[in-house]
Design a protein around this motif. Structure first.
Motif, PDB file in Angstrom:
ATOM      1  N   GLY A 270       1.079  -1.559   0.187  1.00 55.19           N
ATOM      2  CA  GLY A 270      -0.188  -0.405   0.163  1.00 55.19           C
ATOM      3  C   GLY A 270       1.037   1.341  -0.417  1.00 55.19           C
ATOM      4  N   ILE A 271       2.174   1.205  -0.744  1.00 54.85           N
ATOM      5  CA  ILE A 271       2.997   2.696  -0.507  1.00 54.85           C
ATOM      6  C   ILE A 271       2.765   3.271  -1.806  1.00 54.85           C
ATOM      7  CG2 ILE A 271       5.558   2.877  -1.299  1.00 54.85           C
ATOM      8  CD1 ILE A 271       4.693   1.720   2.006  1.00 54.85           C
ATOM      9  N   VAL A 272       2.842   4.902  -1.799  1.00 52.78           N
ATOM     10  CA  VAL A 272       2.372   5.850  -2.335  1.00 52.78           C
ATOM     11  C   VAL A 272       3.847   5.699  -3.262  1.00 52.78           C
ATOM     12  CG1 VAL A 272       1.769   7.479  -3.423  1.00 52.78           C
ATOM     13  CG2 VAL A 272       0.333   6.629  -1.898  1.00 52.78           C
ATOM     14  N   LEU A 273       3.782   5.566  -5.387  1.00 50.98           N
ATOM     15  CA  LEU A 273       5.155   5.688  -5.655  1.00 50.98           C
ATOM     16  C   LEU A 273       4.181   7.416  -5.929  1.00 50.98           C
ATOM     17  CD1 LEU A 273       5.684   2.724  -6.790  1.00 50.98           C
ATOM     18  CD2 LEU A 273       6.680   3.593  -4.793  1.00 50.98           C
ATOM     19  N   HIS A 274       6.164   8.058  -6.061  1.00 46.36           N
ATOM     20  CA  HIS A 274       5.840   9.329  -7.144  1.00 46.36           C
ATOM     21  C   HIS A 274       6.352   9.283  -8.211  1.00 46.36           C
ATOM     22  CE1 HIS A 274       4.118  11.826  -3.385  1.00 46.36           C
ATOM     23  NE2 HIS A 274       3.531  11.083  -4.068  1.00 46.36           N
ATOM     24  N   GLU A 275       7.260   8.594  -7.687  1.00 42.42           N
ATOM     25  CA  GLU A 275       8.568   7.881  -8.896  1.00 42.42           C
ATOM     26  C   GLU A 275       9.143   6.515  -9.093  1.00 42.42           C
ATOM     27  OE1 GLU A 275      12.453   9.465 -10.640  1.00 42.42           O
ATOM     28  OE2 GLU A 275      12.260  10.577  -8.952  1.00 42.42           O
ATOM     29  N   LEU A 276       8.889   5.865 -10.382  1.00 43.92           N
ATOM     30  CA  LEU A 276       9.672   4.252 -10.290  1.00 43.92           C
ATOM     31  C   LEU A 276      10.205   4.536 -11.699  1.00 43.92           C
ATOM     32  CD1 LEU A 276      10.305   1.302  -8.735  1.00 43.92           C
ATOM     33  CD2 LEU A 276       7.278   1.058 -10.373  1.00 43.92           C
ATOM     34  N   ALA A 277      11.971   4.247 -11.326  1.00 44.52           N
ATOM     35  CA  ALA A 277      12.710   4.371 -12.965  1.00 44.52           C
ATOM     36  C   ALA A 277      13.588   3.392 -13.176  1.00 44.52           C
ATOM     37  CB  ALA A 277      12.573   5.907 -13.588  1.00 44.52           C
ATOM     38  N   ALA A 278      14.245   2.982 -14.029  1.00 46.79           N
ATOM     39  CA  ALA A 278      15.564   1.846 -13.657  1.00 46.79           C
ATOM     40  C   ALA A 278      16.397   2.742 -14.202  1.00 46.79           C
ATOM     41  CB  ALA A 278      15.162   1.057 -15.439  1.00 46.79           C
ATOM     42  N   GLU A 279      17.147   2.840 -13.490  1.00 48.19           N
ATOM     43  CA  GLU A 279      18.921   3.739 -13.026  1.00 48.19           C
ATOM     44  C   GLU A 279      20.215   3.389 -14.706  1.00 48.19           C
ATOM     45  OE1 GLU A 279      20.252   6.452 -10.952  1.00 48.19           O
ATOM     46  OE2 GLU A 279      18.336   6.329 -11.536  1.00 48.19           O
ATOM     47  N   ARG A 280      20.197   4.111 -15.385  1.00 48.76           N
ATOM     48  CA  ARG A 280      21.009   3.713 -16.472  1.00 48.76           C
ATOM     49  C   ARG A 280      21.934   4.745 -16.197  1.00 48.76           C
ATOM     50  NH1 ARG A 280      20.584   4.367 -22.168  1.00 48.76           N
ATOM     51  NH2 ARG A 280      20.880   2.670 -24.022  1.00 48.76           N
ATOM     52  N   SER A 281      22.723   3.920 -16.887  1.00 53.63           N
ATOM     53  CA  SER A 281      24.336   5.061 -16.787  1.00 53.63           C
ATOM     54  C   SER A 281      24.683   5.354 -18.093  1.00 53.63           C
ATOM     55  CB  SER A 281      25.962   3.771 -16.901  1.00 53.63           C
ATOM     56  OG  SER A 281      25.847   2.560 -15.391  1.00 53.63           O
ATOM     57  N   SER A 282      25.430   6.574 -18.016  1.00 47.93           N
ATOM     58  CA  SER A 282      25.346   7.117 -19.400  1.00 47.93           C
ATOM     59  C   SER A 282      26.640   6.515 -20.835  1.00 47.93           C
ATOM     60  CB  SER A 282      26.141   9.052 -18.838  1.00 47.93           C
ATOM     61  OG  SER A 282      27.239   8.239 -18.407  1.00 47.93           O
ATOM     62  N   LEU A 283      27.080   6.727 -21.380  1.00 48.92           N
ATOM     63  CA  LEU A 283      27.821   6.393 -22.566  1.00 48.92           C
ATOM     64  C   LEU A 283      29.039   6.903 -21.312  1.00 48.92           C
ATOM     65  CD1 LEU A 283      28.787   4.957 -24.521  1.00 48.92           C
ATOM     66  CD2 LEU A 283      28.402   7.289 -25.793  1.00 48.92           C
ATOM     67  N   GLU A 284      29.375   8.224 -21.632  1.00 44.74           N
ATOM     68  CA  GLU A 284      30.639   7.843 -20.672  1.00 44.74           C
ATOM     69  C   GLU A 284      30.999   7.228 -19.367  1.00 44.74           C
ATOM     70  OE1 GLU A 284      32.627  11.580 -18.459  1.00 44.74           O
ATOM     71  OE2 GLU A 284      30.628  11.845 -18.690  1.00 44.74           O
ATOM     72  N   GLU A 285      30.098   6.873 -18.834  1.00 47.67           N
ATOM     73  CA  GLU A 285      29.849   5.859 -17.499  1.00 47.67           C
ATOM     74  C   GLU A 285      30.834   4.873 -18.043  1.00 47.67           C
ATOM     75  OE1 GLU A 285      26.905   8.119 -13.807  1.00 47.67           O
ATOM     76  OE2 GLU A 285      26.596   6.822 -15.669  1.00 47.67           O
ATOM     77  N   ALA A 286      30.061   3.918 -18.999  1.00 46.82           N
ATOM     78  CA  ALA A 286      29.921   2.588 -19.624  1.00 46.82           C
ATOM     79  C   ALA A 286      31.432   2.809 -20.366  1.00 46.82           C
ATOM     80  CB  ALA A 286      28.962   2.769 -20.406  1.00 46.82           C
ATOM     81  N   PHE A 287      31.590   3.293 -20.577  1.00 47.56           N
ATOM     82  CA  PHE A 287      32.633   3.637 -21.178  1.00 47.56           C
ATOM     83  C   PHE A 287      34.326   3.627 -20.101  1.00 47.56           C
ATOM     84  CE2 PHE A 287      36.723   5.861 -22.605  1.00 47.56           C
ATOM     85  CZ  PHE A 287      37.132   5.111 -24.100  1.00 47.56           C
ATOM     86  N   MET A 288      34.126   4.939 -19.355  1.00 43.33           N
ATOM     87  CA  MET A 288      35.090   4.443 -17.990  1.00 43.33           C
ATOM     88  C   MET A 288      35.594   3.176 -17.609  1.00 43.33           C
ATOM     89  SD  MET A 288      36.546   7.800 -18.176  1.00 43.33           S
ATOM     90  CE  MET A 288      37.097   8.030 -16.421  1.00 43.33           C
ATOM     91  N   ARG A 289      33.856   2.422 -17.734  1.00 44.85           N
ATOM     92  CA  ARG A 289      34.263   1.095 -16.461  1.00 44.85           C
ATOM     93  C   ARG A 289      34.181   0.339 -17.854  1.00 44.85           C
ATOM     94  NH1 ARG A 289      28.244  -0.541 -13.539  1.00 44.85           N
ATOM     95  NH2 ARG A 289      29.281   1.616 -12.598  1.00 44.85           N
ATOM     96  N   LEU A 290      34.204   0.236 -18.947  1.00 41.07           N
ATOM     97  CA  LEU A 290      34.745  -1.060 -19.414  1.00 41.07           C
ATOM     98  C   LEU A 290      35.563  -0.733 -20.345  1.00 41.07           C
ATOM     99  CD1 LEU A 290      31.470  -1.765 -21.467  1.00 41.07           C
ATOM    100  CD2 LEU A 290      31.986  -3.170 -19.278  1.00 41.07           C
ATOM    101  N   THR A 291      36.875   0.482 -20.300  1.00 35.49           N
ATOM    102  CA  THR A 291      37.996   0.808 -20.699  1.00 35.49           C
ATOM    103  C   THR A 291      39.133   0.863 -19.861  1.00 35.49           C
ATOM    104  OG1 THR A 291      37.926   3.120 -21.395  1.00 35.49           O
ATOM    105  CG2 THR A 291      36.545   1.567 -23.007  1.00 35.49           C
ATOM    106  N   GLY A 292      38.883   1.218 -18.834  1.00 34.15           N
ATOM    107  CA  GLY A 292      39.376   1.042 -17.053  1.00 34.15           C
ATOM    108  C   GLY A 292      41.111   0.535 -17.043  1.00 34.15           C
ATOM    109  N   ASP A 293      41.333  -0.400 -17.592  1.00 32.55           N
ATOM    110  CA  ASP A 293      42.213  -1.381 -18.186  1.00 32.55           C
ATOM    111  C   ASP A 293      42.849  -1.037 -18.783  1.00 32.55           C
ATOM    112  OD1 ASP A 293      41.697  -1.933 -15.353  1.00 32.55           O
ATOM    113  OD2 ASP A 293      40.486  -4.062 -16.167  1.00 32.55           O
ATOM    114  N   SER A 294      42.532  -0.589 -20.101  1.00 31.87           N
ATOM    115  CA  SER A 294      43.337  -0.149 -20.935  1.00 31.87           C
ATOM    116  C   SER A 294      43.649   1.108 -21.281  1.00 31.87           C
ATOM    117  CB  SER A 294      42.611  -0.385 -22.698  1.00 31.87           C
ATOM    118  OG  SER A 294      41.604  -1.348 -21.973  1.00 31.87           O
ATOM    119  N   VAL A 295      43.429   2.140 -20.721  1.00 33.77           N
ATOM    120  CA  VAL A 295      44.225   3.697 -20.921  1.00 33.77           C
ATOM    121  C   VAL A 295      45.227   3.573 -20.338  1.00 33.77           C
ATOM    122  CG1 VAL A 295      42.281   4.498 -20.382  1.00 33.77           C
ATOM    123  CG2 VAL A 295      43.873   4.156 -18.673  1.00 33.77           C
TER     124      VAL A 295
END
Length: 313
Positions: A270-295
């Protein structure tokens, strides 16, 4: 279509590109991303026949670039906008290129109009701003009306209006069925422009997929939920084994969950919700995470210093 198979380039003991295979399909804008020193420029030079591979091959519509009789009719490229002779006018520069590939003179006027340089066509290129030089380079790439286009940092030096223009222009070219490969440091711009990505690091392939898939691959599953009953909701989530972090007085971040799970738990309680959304990384965040070992370089704090950014370099 561009197809690289086992592409390798060595300079002495240095391996700039190592067994790189990927394809760039027509009808879509493909972003070519990687930290500085990842091998992007070397790869583009091999596509254009400016560097010879040490091993492997790269084909443009099934042929090596060197075998194209009139290359400008097949491949257009913007690699270095400032290579034009400074004393040559924009019109003269394009007319010379047109003659080299047996293209009609009227095409020069057409492409100058396409990029907005028709009113300065008689001016010497040495007096052009960087943005104007970029437009001239794009005009040269379009001269032969090619089906394959390569752009290296095409928005460099352009103002916001120019960036918006080139983004729409590249998307329109792809919509016409052309193959469009774009290398850029502007990750925020690539997220708006490119449908597909080829991501490299230290000369090797990191990812070849859609932009959406690349971001999702790097994103943790989490949900943002806002409710005036946030504290009560956090307790209900904990009972179901879901950890909720407080974002602010009425907002929670729920890791390892999806919106359906959180919504159903809230509804059952019985909880009232004002917002419900999936959190999604930006392209920059995704890039930093997946290429961090390649700089190439790391700071003392472990942060990469030689990666792509949201601003031009």
């Amino acid at each position: 279509m561009i197809e690289a198979v086992g592409l390798t380039k060595r300079y002495g003991s240095t391996v700039a590109v190592n067994d790189l295979s990927f394809s760039v399909k027509p009808g879509r804008v493909t972003g070519f991303l990687g930290p500085n020193g990842a091998g992007k420029s070397t790869t583009m030079r091999m596509i254009l026949g400016l560097d010879r591979p040490s091993a492997g091959k790269v084909l443009v519509d099934g042929k090596p670039y060197q075998e194209l009789k009139y290359p400008l009719r097949h491949v257009g490229a913007l690699v270095e906008a400032r290579w034009v002779h400074p004393n040559r006018s924009a019109h003269a520069h394009l007319r010379w290129l047109a003659r080299s590939n047996d293209l009609p003179r009227k095409r020069v006027d057409e492409v100058l109009g396409m990029v907005g340089l028709d009113k300065v066509a008689g001016r010497k290129a040495g007096g052009f701003s960087l943005g104007m030089s970029q437009r001239l380079g794009i005009a040269a790439a379009l001269l032969g009306d090619p089906q394959v286009l390569l752009f290296d940092e095409p928005v460099n030096g352009l103002d916001p209006e120019g960036i918006h223009w080139i983004r729409q222009f590249m998307q329109r070219l792809a919509a016409e069925g052309r193959t469009v490969l774009v290398s850029s440091h502007l990750l925020s711009e690539m997220s708006l422009t490119a449908e597909d990505l080829v991501v490299v690091g230290r000369g090797e392939l990191i990812a070849e997929c859609s932009t959406e898939e690349f971001v999702n691959r790097a994103s943790d599953s989490s949900v943002r939920v806002r409710s005036p009953q946030a504290e009560q909701l956090a307790g209900l989530l904990a009972e179901r084994g879901l950890a909720a972090r407080t974002a602010d007085a009425q907002s929670l971040l729920v890791d390892g969950a999806d919106t359906e799970q959180v919504g159903e738990i809230a509804a059952a309680g019985g909880i009232v919700l004002h917002e419900l959304a999936a959190e999604r990384s930006s392209l920059e965040e995704a890039f930093m995470r997946l290429t961090g070992d390649s700089v190439e370089y790391q700071t003392d704090f472990g942060q990469p210093t030689d990666t792509l950014t949201t601003a031009g370099k």
